[in-house]
Design a protein around this motif. Structure first.
Motif, PDB file in Angstrom:
ATOM      1  N   LEU A   1       0.811  -1.216   0.000  1.00 41.59           N
ATOM      2  CA  LEU A   1       0.000   0.000   0.000  1.00 41.59           C
ATOM      3  C   LEU A   1       0.843   1.263   0.000  1.00 41.59           C
ATOM      4  N   PHE A   2       2.045   1.194   0.561  1.00 40.55           N
ATOM      5  CA  PHE A   2       2.892   2.386   0.694  1.00 40.55           C
ATOM      6  C   PHE A   2       4.344   1.932   0.706  1.00 40.55           C
ATOM      7  N   ASP A   3       5.145   2.512  -0.195  1.00 36.00           N
ATOM      8  CA  ASP A   3       6.546   2.105  -0.332  1.00 36.00           C
ATOM      9  C   ASP A   3       7.401   3.359  -0.429  1.00 36.00           C
ATOM     10  N   SER A   4       8.156   3.646   0.633  1.00 35.37           N
ATOM     11  CA  SER A   4       8.959   4.867   0.664  1.00 35.37           C
ATOM     12  C   SER A   4      10.224   4.622   1.473  1.00 35.37           C
ATOM     13  N   HIS A   5      11.008   5.671   1.657  1.00 31.36           N
ATOM     14  CA  HIS A   5      12.166   5.642   2.558  1.00 31.36           C
ATOM     15  C   HIS A   5      11.917   6.571   3.747  1.00 31.36           C
ATOM     16  N   ASP A   6      10.668   6.947   3.933  1.00 29.50           N
ATOM     17  CA  ASP A   6      10.295   7.954   4.929  1.00 29.50           C
ATOM     18  C   ASP A   6       9.758   7.265   6.181  1.00 29.50           C
ATOM     19  N   ASP A   7      10.669   6.858   7.053  1.00 28.09           N
ATOM     20  CA  ASP A   7      10.286   6.109   8.251  1.00 28.09           C
ATOM     21  C   ASP A   7       9.884   7.079   9.363  1.00 28.09           C
ATOM     22  N   ARG A   8       8.609   7.475   9.304  1.00 29.59           N
ATOM     23  CA  ARG A   8       8.065   8.372  10.332  1.00 29.59           C
ATOM     24  C   ARG A   8       6.582   8.064  10.492  1.00 29.59           C
ATOM     25  N   GLU A   9       5.873   8.896  11.241  1.00 35.41           N
ATOM     26  CA  GLU A   9       4.444   8.698  11.442  1.00 35.41           C
ATOM     27  C   GLU A   9       3.671   9.062  10.166  1.00 35.41           C
ATOM     28  N   HIS A  10       2.691   8.202   9.823  1.00 34.08           N
ATOM     29  CA  HIS A  10       1.851   8.424   8.646  1.00 34.08           C
ATOM     30  C   HIS A  10       0.413   8.060   8.979  1.00 34.08           C
ATOM     31  N   VAL A  11      -0.501   8.557   8.147  1.00 31.76           N
ATOM     32  CA  VAL A  11      -1.914   8.183   8.252  1.00 31.76           C
ATOM     33  C   VAL A  11      -2.374   7.630   6.911  1.00 31.76           C
ATOM     34  N   LEU A  12      -2.836   6.390   6.932  1.00 31.28           N
ATOM     35  CA  LEU A  12      -3.397   5.734   5.752  1.00 31.28           C
ATOM     36  C   LEU A  12      -4.911   5.923   5.733  1.00 31.28           C
ATOM     37  N   HIS A  13      -5.443   6.186   4.549  1.00 31.95           N
ATOM     38  CA  HIS A  13      -6.896   6.232   4.360  1.00 31.95           C
ATOM     39  C   HIS A  13      -7.224   5.359   3.155  1.00 31.95           C
ATOM     40  N   LEU A  14      -8.023   4.307   3.395  1.00 38.96           N
ATOM     41  CA  LEU A  14      -8.485   3.419   2.331  1.00 38.96           C
ATOM     42  C   LEU A  14      -9.962   3.648   2.080  1.00 38.96           C
ATOM     43  N   ARG A  15     -10.324   3.846   0.821  1.00 41.70           N
ATOM     44  CA  ARG A  15     -11.740   3.865   0.436  1.00 41.70           C
ATOM     45  C   ARG A  15     -12.002   2.599  -0.378  1.00 41.70           C
ATOM     46  N   ILE A  16     -13.049   1.870   0.021  1.00 42.64           N
ATOM     47  CA  ILE A  16     -13.330   0.551  -0.547  1.00 42.64           C
ATOM     48  C   ILE A  16     -14.725   0.600  -1.157  1.00 42.64           C
ATOM     49  N   PRO A  17     -14.848   0.424  -2.474  1.00 42.09           N
ATOM     50  CA  PRO A  17     -16.116   0.715  -3.149  1.00 42.09           C
ATOM     51  C   PRO A  17     -17.161  -0.386  -3.077  1.00 42.09           C
ATOM     52  N   ARG A  18     -16.801  -1.578  -2.607  1.00 36.03           N
ATOM     53  CA  ARG A  18     -17.756  -2.671  -2.708  1.00 36.03           C
ATOM     54  C   ARG A  18     -17.633  -3.631  -1.538  1.00 36.03           C
ATOM     55  N   ALA A  19     -18.649  -4.469  -1.384  1.00 32.44           N
ATOM     56  CA  ALA A  19     -18.638  -5.496  -0.348  1.00 32.44           C
ATOM     57  C   ALA A  19     -17.748  -6.662  -0.777  1.00 32.44           C
ATOM     58  N   GLY A  20     -17.289  -7.418   0.216  1.00 30.43           N
ATOM     59  CA  GLY A  20     -16.566  -8.653  -0.073  1.00 30.43           C
ATOM     60  C   GLY A  20     -15.068  -8.582   0.085  1.00 30.43           C
ATOM     61  N   LEU A  21     -14.500  -7.412   0.431  1.00 29.33           N
ATOM     62  CA  LEU A  21     -13.059  -7.335   0.684  1.00 29.33           C
ATOM     63  C   LEU A  21     -12.783  -7.857   2.090  1.00 29.33           C
ATOM     64  N   ARG A  22     -11.832  -8.791   2.203  1.00 26.03           N
ATOM     65  CA  ARG A  22     -11.421  -9.340   3.490  1.00 26.03           C
ATOM     66  C   ARG A  22     -10.015  -8.833   3.808  1.00 26.03           C
ATOM     67  N   VAL A  23      -9.878  -8.147   4.916  1.00 26.43           N
ATOM     68  CA  VAL A  23      -8.588  -7.617   5.350  1.00 26.43           C
ATOM     69  C   VAL A  23      -8.151  -8.419   6.575  1.00 26.43           C
ATOM     70  N   TYR A  24      -6.992  -9.069   6.461  1.00 26.47           N
ATOM     71  CA  TYR A  24      -6.504  -9.944   7.522  1.00 26.47           C
ATOM     72  C   TYR A  24      -5.541  -9.219   8.457  1.00 26.47           C
ATOM     73  N   SER A  25      -4.571  -8.530   7.888  1.00 27.31           N
ATOM     74  CA  SER A  25      -3.545  -7.917   8.742  1.00 27.31           C
ATOM     75  C   SER A  25      -2.817  -6.811   7.987  1.00 27.31           C
ATOM     76  N   PHE A  26      -2.130  -5.981   8.756  1.00 28.24           N
ATOM     77  CA  PHE A  26      -1.182  -4.995   8.222  1.00 28.24           C
ATOM     78  C   PHE A  26       0.202  -5.339   8.767  1.00 28.24           C
ATOM     79  N   THR A  27       1.196  -5.292   7.891  1.00 26.31           N
ATOM     80  CA  THR A  27       2.577  -5.457   8.311  1.00 26.31           C
ATOM     81  C   THR A  27       3.387  -4.286   7.770  1.00 26.31           C
ATOM     82  N   PHE A  28       4.569  -4.095   8.333  1.00 24.84           N
ATOM     83  CA  PHE A  28       5.331  -2.875   8.083  1.00 24.84           C
ATOM     84  C   PHE A  28       6.791  -3.206   7.796  1.00 24.84           C
ATOM     85  N   GLY A  29       7.458  -2.285   7.072  1.00 20.78           N
ATOM     86  CA  GLY A  29       8.846  -2.544   6.745  1.00 20.78           C
ATOM     87  C   GLY A  29       9.597  -1.257   6.521  1.00 20.78           C
TER      88      GLY A  29
END
Length: 315
Positions: A287-315
């Motif tokens: 979802l996000f690929d940078s070299h900016d290791d600081r605080e961020h805010v993600l906003h996802l807009r999802i247009p339809r039913a049926g999306l399954r979100v299991y986990s978020f991982t970071f790197g």
């Protein structure tokens, strides 16, 4: 110090982990339901070979980053007495599908044998607890050492070289190896089992309900907006025009997700649009690929039913 004691001491240093004074016999493979890139193997039939066992799961970002190292070891030493076996041990239900695992093997370019341990029988026989985890076995079938997580690649390679009777080599340049930044957000699970980072005022327990994103979201927290169903393993969109927010610290952000049909996500980080993400199939998405290791805010807009979100991982 006799030769076996010297080797054990060297391997203890090389693996970066404590090694028992008396090596134990490596357990057999158990409950394997599929083999890829190989006919079925048995540890007892691999005596005379040095064996590296690599436990992994295909949606695990740490495993994905470590896989080129495992492939390098296989390609470099397979003709000199090394056998590499990847044991795929699922974290999520969709990782029990052989077609999904086979597709992941193809994406990663894996050529060494892979065993599907869908019931975690081999995982339990080896008393493993981590993804990724490497276990090193000598020619007599004795468990010599182990390494958990990413990194330590040159140390493991030198341990293998010692067991193969080769000279040790100089440490590699580790400048490009992943290292988490201080205070980076830990892995977050959305399902009720092991749920972490839930930031809504509403209950995060199992069931279907409507959520409201709070006005302020704390660090390392996510919040759902709109109608979602929460199960043990995932949160699933029920309505349309659903959203998700996440406040995190890291340079890179990944999401493990699947969808009933191809779903295009609108992704913004700190108010800045990111490349479009289409969820198609059950796997890890960037979802996000940078070299900016600081605080961020993600906003996802999802247009339809049926999306399954299991986990978020970071790197």
């Amino acid at each position: 110090m006799n030769k076996s004691m010297l080797l054990a001491a060297l391997l203890s240093f090389a693996c970066g982990e404590a090694v028992a004074s008396t090596s134990t016999q490596a357990p057999e493979f158990a409950g394997i339901d599929h083999w890829f890139n190989s006919p079925p193997l048995r540890m007892s039939a691999l005596r005379g070979k040095v064996v590296l066992i690599d436990f992994w799961a295909y949606s695990c970002i740490n495993c994905i980053r470590a896989m080129p190292h495992v492939e390098h070891l296989y390609e470099t030493y397979k003709d000199q007495g090394l056998v590499v076996v990847g044991v795929h041990a699922p974290e999520f239900d969709f990782e029990r599908d052989p077609a999904n695992v086979q597709a992941a093997i193809a994406r990663a370019g894996v050529t060494y044998p892979v065993a599907m341990d869908s019931g975690l029988s081999t995982w339990n026989a080896w008393h493993n607890q981590f993804w990724p985890a490497e276990y090193l076995v000598d020619r007599d079938g004795k468990l010599i050492g182990h390494h958990y997580g990413e990194g330590g690649y040159d140390k493991m390679e030198n341990a293998i070289r010692l067991l193969l009777g080769l000279d040790m080599q100089a440490p590699e340049n580790t400048a490009n190896q992943f290292k988490p930044g201080p205070g980076d957000t830990p892995e977050l699970h959305l399902g009720s089992a092991g749920q972490q980072g839930f930031g809504n005022a509403e209950s995060g327990g199992e069931g279907t309900r409507r959520f409201s994103v709070p006005a302020a979201l704390a660090m390392h927290k996510f919040a759902l907006g709109g109608s979602w169903e929460i199960t043990r393993q995932y949160a699933r969109t029920v309505g349309t025009e659903v959203e998700l927010q996440l406040r995190f610290k890291a340079a890179r952000l990944y999401m493990v997700a699947s969808a009933d049909s191809t779903t295009a996500l609108e992704v913004t980080v700190d108010g800045n649009p990111q490349p479009a993400v289409e969820v198609q199939g059950s796997r890890l998405y960037t979802l996000f690929d940078s070299h900016d290791d600081r605080e961020h805010v993600l906003h996802l807009r999802i247009p339809r039913a049926g999306l399954r979100v299991y986990s978020f991982t970071f790197g």
